[in-house]
Design an enzyme around this catalytic site. Structure first.
Site, mmCIF file in Angstrom:
data_model
loop_
_atom_site.group_PDB
_atom_site.id
_atom_site.type_symbol
_atom_site.label_atom_id
_atom_site.label_comp_id
_atom_site.label_asym_id
_atom_site.label_seq_id
_atom_site.Cartn_x
_atom_site.Cartn_y
_atom_site.Cartn_z
ATOM 1 N N ASP A 168 -2.204 -3.982 17.207
ATOM 2 C CA ASP A 168 -1.685 -4.182 15.854
ATOM 3 C C ASP A 168 -0.619 -3.117 15.655
ATOM 4 O O ASP A 168 -0.933 -1.943 15.478
ATOM 5 C CB ASP A 168 -2.835 -4.028 14.849
ATOM 6 N N LYS A 210 8.826 -0.171 11.352
ATOM 7 C CA LYS A 210 8.690 -1.625 11.424
ATOM 8 C C LYS A 210 9.615 -2.330 10.427
ATOM 9 O O LYS A 210 10.077 -3.436 10.665
ATOM 10 C CB LYS A 210 7.229 -1.991 11.132
ATOM 11 N N GLU A 233 -0.166 -11.747 12.333
ATOM 12 C CA GLU A 233 -1.285 -10.904 11.902
ATOM 13 C C GLU A 233 -2.392 -11.682 11.167
ATOM 14 O O GLU A 233 -3.568 -11.509 11.485
ATOM 15 C CB GLU A 233 -0.758 -9.753 11.032
ATOM 16 N N ASP A 289 -3.493 -10.143 3.161
ATOM 17 C CA ASP A 289 -3.202 -8.956 3.981
ATOM 18 C C ASP A 289 -2.197 -8.049 3.287
ATOM 19 O O ASP A 289 -1.008 -8.332 3.256
ATOM 20 C CB ASP A 289 -2.675 -9.407 5.354
HETATM 21 P P1 ADP Z 1 -0.064 -1.551 8.107
HETATM 22 O O1 ADP Z 1 -0.599 -2.887 8.459
HETATM 23 O O2 ADP Z 1 1.157 -1.637 7.261
HETATM 24 O O3 ADP Z 1 0.090 -0.602 9.230
HETATM 25 P P2 ADP Z 1 -2.638 -0.646 7.168
HETATM 26 O O4 ADP Z 1 -3.428 -1.872 7.191
HETATM 27 O O5 ADP Z 1 -3.009 0.422 8.120
HETATM 28 O O6 ADP Z 1 -1.103 -0.905 7.139
HETATM 29 O O7 ADP Z 1 -2.702 -0.079 5.702
HETATM 30 C C1 ADP Z 1 -2.027 1.067 5.372
HETATM 31 C C2 ADP Z 1 -2.046 1.217 3.891
HETATM 32 O O8 ADP Z 1 -3.392 1.227 3.451
HETATM 33 C C3 ADP Z 1 -1.426 2.522 3.462
HETATM 34 O O9 ADP Z 1 -0.586 2.293 2.352
HETATM 35 C C4 ADP Z 1 -2.629 3.337 3.092
HETATM 36 O O10 ADP Z 1 -2.322 4.308 2.134
HETATM 37 C C5 ADP Z 1 -3.554 2.285 2.564
HETATM 38 N N1 ADP Z 1 -4.938 2.715 2.565
HETATM 39 C C6 ADP Z 1 -5.708 3.098 3.602
HETATM 40 N N2 ADP Z 1 -6.911 3.470 3.185
HETATM 41 C C7 ADP Z 1 -6.915 3.324 1.835
HETATM 42 C C8 ADP Z 1 -7.854 3.557 0.799
HETATM 43 N N3 ADP Z 1 -9.052 4.041 1.071
HETATM 44 N N4 ADP Z 1 -7.486 3.264 -0.461
HETATM 45 C C9 ADP Z 1 -6.272 2.783 -0.753
HETATM 46 N N5 ADP Z 1 -5.341 2.547 0.165
HETATM 47 C C10 ADP Z 1 -5.648 2.813 1.444
HETATM 48 MG MG MG Z 2 -1.352 -4.507 9.086
#
Ligand code: ADP
Ligand code: MG
Length: 619
Positions: free
Chosen positions: A25, A85, A182, A204
């Protein structure tokens, strides 16, 4: 409509040696790598046991990736690349929010370039550093070289963005088995774990993108009913709101790039904190020495981000509308992406769908887990007799030859199979009773530059005026990649069909060459297409004029007839040439001189139709 077949949960372990395959991912914010171990998908953690790798690359003395780079981002913002990205496959002109990135972009046409301490870097190179780190992690953890990887991309990634992702993977030394959307990956992970039936929504919300997909699951088969989303909406935007709030409520002076980074980081920490706590402290020391100390409450956070939450519901409504469903028909909502942990998101989704969303898989990991399952199958690690999972794509577009030696694409490259697409065609000449169907494969505009797959004829079309017959052509590619083309005349229902194997004989290199040529020749092809279209048009007008002269020539005076014949000869002379403008001018001239003739023929036609009919029968 793409049909994805998914295996039932499998307990039996394959006996043959496993080939090491991983799912990756490649996220805006965080990236992960997962694999299938003893039939169970697992995320591979780093040496400190951390599953996530922040998608951050720092060009310092050496290249740092992940947490190390993250630690440096506030004091070295120009050389620490985050959210790369968002830049993939993009030119500077495409970025409406370029000023939100603290990098030194190179002002140049073409794809984005960033000036770093170690030289100019492209988003592909930056991403490849992230992928390389994941590859090394996987090789260490699995004890050897990888057979291949499935890399996920947002459903809304266009061709350039997908290509950039593939290039990054190749540059990182990965064999890309496939790019996978995704939401589909998440659905695969859930499908295998739950084996549920019904219509599901995948919501998502990651760091930088929002994707909403509606899927129907039945007996291990997923059908994608609709997708919608926003490529510029994610957790980052919530951080940004908090950052703006900090600036609003405090009276701090001008900020350095480092201060901005620091406050954005503090904003994110506070946001994540508020998932479990009623309030979050924000404490920071700025480069000026000034200190900042604030408290953000859940209520304030909810009110400053309310519009963002609402913004996600737009695509949700759109996807439901496209799928002709209302929220009550959704059996479950799969939550994907770290940002779905926010209570206001959970609440809004629950309210909208009238049910609590599904959270039984980790929202950060679900995409990587699904990709791992897919990679495992593609690498050939299937147990004997195991139901197989099918998610194949068409490597080159499939289409038909139309008049003038042009191609009309019916199924586009990269469409997931099995797939069926239908399109209507019509006849070219008056009274035409047969139609030659020529099936071709390729991206180019001209048939001569594509690969010919098959030819067949549809006969028995009832004679009608040109353009009146309706011939429905259906392209169907089954699960094995076998193409069946059928043509059906709509009024009499005559039908004929043929089976072709679309990718037979085409090697990867050949496919790559054809794609490359299609990019290289895009401008030539457009000119060729315009010329061919003008020729078809001219041919049609010339034929019609000659026919009219024969049947209704008596309506013309001799000089009129001469003028028309002269104009017609000019069109015929130019038709086989290359000069599109001259041909166009000749056609225009012919149209002009035949105008009074056409009007007279029409009057006569009306007079004929009226002959012998009573006036009161006419209305
Ligand atoms: P991506 O797919 O864009 O890489 P992720 O699925 O890893 O993203 O999500 C990242 C986002 O999730 C970030 O904005 C992060 O701050 C948020 N995030 C992660 N944990 C928490 C949480 N406990 N509460 C709120 N937001 C969260
Ligand atoms: Mg993601």
């Amino acid at each position: 409509m793409a049909l994805l077949q998914i295996a039932e949960p499998q307990q039996a372990l394959p006996k043959k040696p496993q080939r090491r395959a991983v799912g990756i991912d490649l996220g805006t914010t965080n990236s992960l790598v997962a694999t299938v171990r003893n039939g169970i998908p697992v995320v591979l953690a780093d040496e400190q046991g951390r599953p996530l790798l922040p998608s951050i690359v720092r060009y310092g003395e050496s290249v740092e990736v992940g947490y190390d780079a993250q630690a440096a981002q506030s004091h070295d913002p120009h050389n620490t690349i985050v959210s790369v990205k968002r830049l993939m496959g993009r030119g500077l002109a495409d970025l409406s929010d370029a000023r939100r990135f603290p990098y030194r972009f190179i002002e140049a046409p073409g794809l984005v370039q960033i000036q770093t301490r170690t030289g100019i870097r492209t988003p592909v190179e930056v991403s490849s550093e992230i992928l390389k780190a994941l590859r090394l992690r996987a090789e260490t953890s699995l004890g050897g070289e990888l057979a291949g990887a499935v890399v996920t991309v947002p459903a809304y990634f266009d061709d350039a963005q997908r290509q950039a992702t593939k290039d990054a993977a190749r540059l990182a030394g990965l064999k890309v088995l496939r790019l996978l959307n995704e939401p589909t990956a998440a659905a695969i992970a859930y499908g295998l774990d739950n084996g549920s039936e019904g219509v599901y929504a995948v919501y998502d919300l990651g760091g930088g993108t929002f994707d909403l997909s509606i899927l129907r699951l039945s007996r291990g088969v997923f059908e994608v009913l609709a997708t919608a989303g926003d490529t510029a909406l994610g957790g980052d935007d919530f951080d940004h709101r908090v950052y703006c709030w900090i600036l609003e409520v405090s009276s701090i002076g001008p900020l350095s790039a480092g201060d901005t980074r620091l406050l954005m980081m503090k904003a994110r920490e506070a946001k994540e904190n508020l998932t479990l706590h009623a309030s979050a402290p924000i404490v920071a020391t700025l480069s000026s020495g000034e200190t900042l100390s604030l408290t953000l409450t859940v209520d304030t956070f909810a009110s400053i981000t309310q519009t963002l939450v609402g913004k996600t519901l737009g695509p949700v409504r759109k996807a439901l509308r496209d799928a002709r469903l209302d929220p009550s028909q959704i059996k479950g909502v799969v939550m994907v992406g770290g940002a779905t942990r926010m209570p206001q998101i959970q609440k809004a989704v629950a309210e909208f769908f009238g049910q609590p969303p599904l959270n039984n898989l980790n929202p950060d990991q679900v995409v990587a887990l699904g990709a791992a399952i897919q990679a495992n199958v593609l690498a050939g690690n299937r147990a004997e007799g195991e139901d197989w999972l099918l998610l194949d794509v068409i490597p080159l577009s499939l289409g038909l030859e139309t008049m003038g030696g042009l191609t009309e694409k019916i199924i586009l490259r990269n469409a997931t199979i099995p797939i069926a697409r239908r399109q209507e065609f019509t006849t070219f000449r008056d009274g035409q009773t047969a139609m030659a169907i020529h099936v071709v494969q390729g991206e180019r505009e001209r048939v001569a530059d594509c690969r010919s797959l098959a030819r067949f004829e549809l006969r028995g079309i009832p004679p009608m005026t040109a353009g009146a017959a309706r011939i429905q052509v259906t392209f169907q590619v089954d699960a094995d990649g076998l193409l069946c083309v059928s043509a059906r005349e709509q009024t009499k229902g005559v039908e004929t069909s043929i089976e072709v194997k679309p990718s037979y004989g085409l090697s990867d290199t050949e496919i790559a060459r054809m794609l490359q040529e299609s990019y290289a020749h895009a401008a030539d092809d457009m000119n060729a297409r315009a010329l061919a279209e003008a020729q078809v048009d001219a041919e049609r007008i010339a034929t019609a004029t000659a026919g009219a002269l024969q049947t209704d020539g008596g309506l013309l005076l001799a000089p009129e007839r001469d003028a028309i014949e002269h104009a017609l000869a000019e069109v015929r002379r130019l038709i086989s040439g290359e000069d599109r403008r001259a041909l166009q001018a000749a056609v225009d001239a012919l149209n002009r001189v035949t105008e009074p003739f056409a009007a007279r023929r029409m009057d006569r036609g009306v007079a004929r139709a009226l002959t012998g009919r009573r006036v009161d029968a006419l209305n």
